[in-house]
Design an enzyme around this catalytic site. Structure first.
Site, mmCIF file in Angstrom:
data_model
loop_
_atom_site.group_PDB
_atom_site.id
_atom_site.type_symbol
_atom_site.label_atom_id
_atom_site.label_comp_id
_atom_site.label_asym_id
_atom_site.label_seq_id
_atom_site.Cartn_x
_atom_site.Cartn_y
_atom_site.Cartn_z
ATOM 1 N N GLY A 99 36.388 43.497 43.772
ATOM 2 C CA GLY A 99 36.816 43.227 42.404
ATOM 3 C C GLY A 99 37.048 41.766 42.100
ATOM 4 O O GLY A 99 37.991 41.413 41.396
ATOM 5 N N GLY A 106 30.332 41.228 42.615
ATOM 6 C CA GLY A 106 29.424 42.382 42.644
ATOM 7 C C GLY A 106 29.563 43.235 43.889
ATOM 8 O O GLY A 106 28.582 43.801 44.371
ATOM 9 N N SER A 107 30.799 43.360 44.378
ATOM 10 C CA SER A 107 31.029 44.119 45.606
ATOM 11 C C SER A 107 30.579 45.582 45.486
ATOM 12 O O SER A 107 29.930 46.120 46.387
ATOM 13 C CB SER A 107 32.514 44.012 45.961
ATOM 14 O OG SER A 107 32.946 45.136 46.627
ATOM 15 N N SER A 108 30.881 46.231 44.353
ATOM 16 C CA SER A 108 30.560 47.669 44.247
ATOM 17 C C SER A 108 29.048 47.905 44.311
ATOM 18 O O SER A 108 28.578 48.796 45.023
ATOM 19 C CB SER A 108 31.158 48.275 42.979
ATOM 20 O OG SER A 108 30.645 47.642 41.835
ATOM 21 N N ASP A 110 24.222 42.931 38.302
ATOM 22 C CA ASP A 110 24.716 42.848 39.685
ATOM 23 C C ASP A 110 23.668 43.364 40.659
ATOM 24 O O ASP A 110 23.280 42.689 41.612
ATOM 25 C CB ASP A 110 26.002 43.663 39.864
ATOM 26 C CG ASP A 110 27.200 43.007 39.196
ATOM 27 O OD1 ASP A 110 26.983 42.072 38.409
ATOM 28 O OD2 ASP A 110 28.340 43.430 39.455
#
Ligand code: PMV
Length: 321
Positions: free
Chosen positions: A101, A105-107, A150
């Site tokens: 978060g 763009g971790s997710s 992302d």
């Protein structure tokens, strides 16, 4: 009997930075995003029984994954369904260096790594279209109505020119960019930030449209500058983009402080990156030594973490490594 291609498979992804154009991209304007060499790796292995997940947030059976991982759970289930495989006899471990978060763009990166690992595990080729449609499932949970920037930039090895619904153009800068990135240490609230811009748009469409037009123009100028290698010009455009993001209400005191500190350290330009309202900012240095100095000063100023890198290499340096 069906023979699996592997008993163990690995999928990886890097994170991303938005150089210019976040938020405006939601309204159909162009944006430039690039790979950021902070990585996530997903390992899929054969086991017996329920699908087990091992990650920093949660370890256990997939059916009890916490709310913040529902997107990943849905993406995993749909990927297995698409591959015609049952939801069992797998262990999936996620090892990520990407802070959660923070606008990096971790997710999407976790979902990309997982879809890649599952396809590799079952020995199936994965097309970009398949990857994007499966990752989009997880992104919709994370962001509501994501532009898709992302996953597109994380699946690319070079900077990209992104416009919602249009073909993605790879951008090959003629001169490397030397970039410092600093983390405020606070979760970026992308969903709230996107909603706030939407509310501002509804309340004052002309004013918001003016900012979006300016960002559109700056993204176009930055594209030309990247292709010409005009780093000075890119720096000025980053500053201009930051001013518009401030007007859109998505920057905050912590981000503004880091941006000012980077400029004081001689950065050619600096701005928040990603959704804003917390998360990370980036600054453009004159060379690698300068990017290192900026990253160091940002860390001393109070960033919870800072890194520096050059766009012509896959190496990432942390300030205190
Ligand atoms: O916060 P991030 O890294 O997911 O970036 C979001 C970028 C936005 O333009 C704010 C939203 C979107 O869907 O493009």
């Amino acid at each position: 009997m069906e023979i699996d291609a592997n008993t163990r498979a690995i999928g990886e992804s890097h994170s991303k930075l938005i150089l210019l154009g976040e938020h405006a991209v939601v309204y159909g304007k162009p944006a430039i995003a690039m790979p950021f060499p902070l990585k996530v790796r997903c390992i899929v292995e054969e086991t017996i029984g329920h699908v087990m997940l091992d990650s920093i947030i949660y370890t256990g059976v997939v059916d009890h994954m916490p709310r913040e991982m529902q997107g990943i759970a849905a993406c995993m289930k749909e990927t297995l369904n698409y591959l015609g495989k049952p939801l069992e006899n797998l262990s999936i471990s996620i090892d990520s260096c990407i802070p959660l978060g923070r606008g990096l763009g971790s997710s999407a990166a976790v979902a990309i790594a997982m879809v890649r690992a599952l396809f590799a595990f079952y020995g199936k080729e994965l097309s970009k279209e398949e990857l994007f449609s499966l990752v989009q499932i997880s992104e919709t949970y994370a962001h509501g109505n994501p532009s898709g920037i992302d996953m597109v930039s994380e699946a690319s090895d070079c900077p990209v020119w992104f416009e919602k619904g249009k073909e993605v153009l790879p951008l090959k800068p003629t001169a490397p960019l030397f970039i410092a990135v600093a983390d405020t240490g606070r979760m970026a609230d992308t969903r709230t930030a996107v909603d706030n811009v939407k509310k501002r748009y509804a309340a004052n469409p002309e004013k918001v449209e003016q900012s979006l037009e300016k960002i559109d123009d700056m993204a176009n100028k930055a594209k030309a500058a990247l292709l010409k290698g005009d780093i000075q010009c890119i720096g000025e455009l980053l500053n201009g983009n930051q001013q518009e993001l401030v007007k859109l209400g998505v920057s905050d005191e912590g981000l503004n402080g880091l941006v000012q500190r980077a400029l004081k350290a001689g950065a050619l330009g600096a701005k928040l990156t990603g959704g804003g309202m917390g998360g990370c900012m980036l600054a453009l240095g004159k060379n690698m030594e300068h990017a290192k100095l900026i990253a160091k000063e940002l860390r001393e100023y109070g960033a919870s973490n800072s890194w520096y890198f050059s766009t012509d290499s896959d190496m990432l340096y942390g300030v205190y490594e």
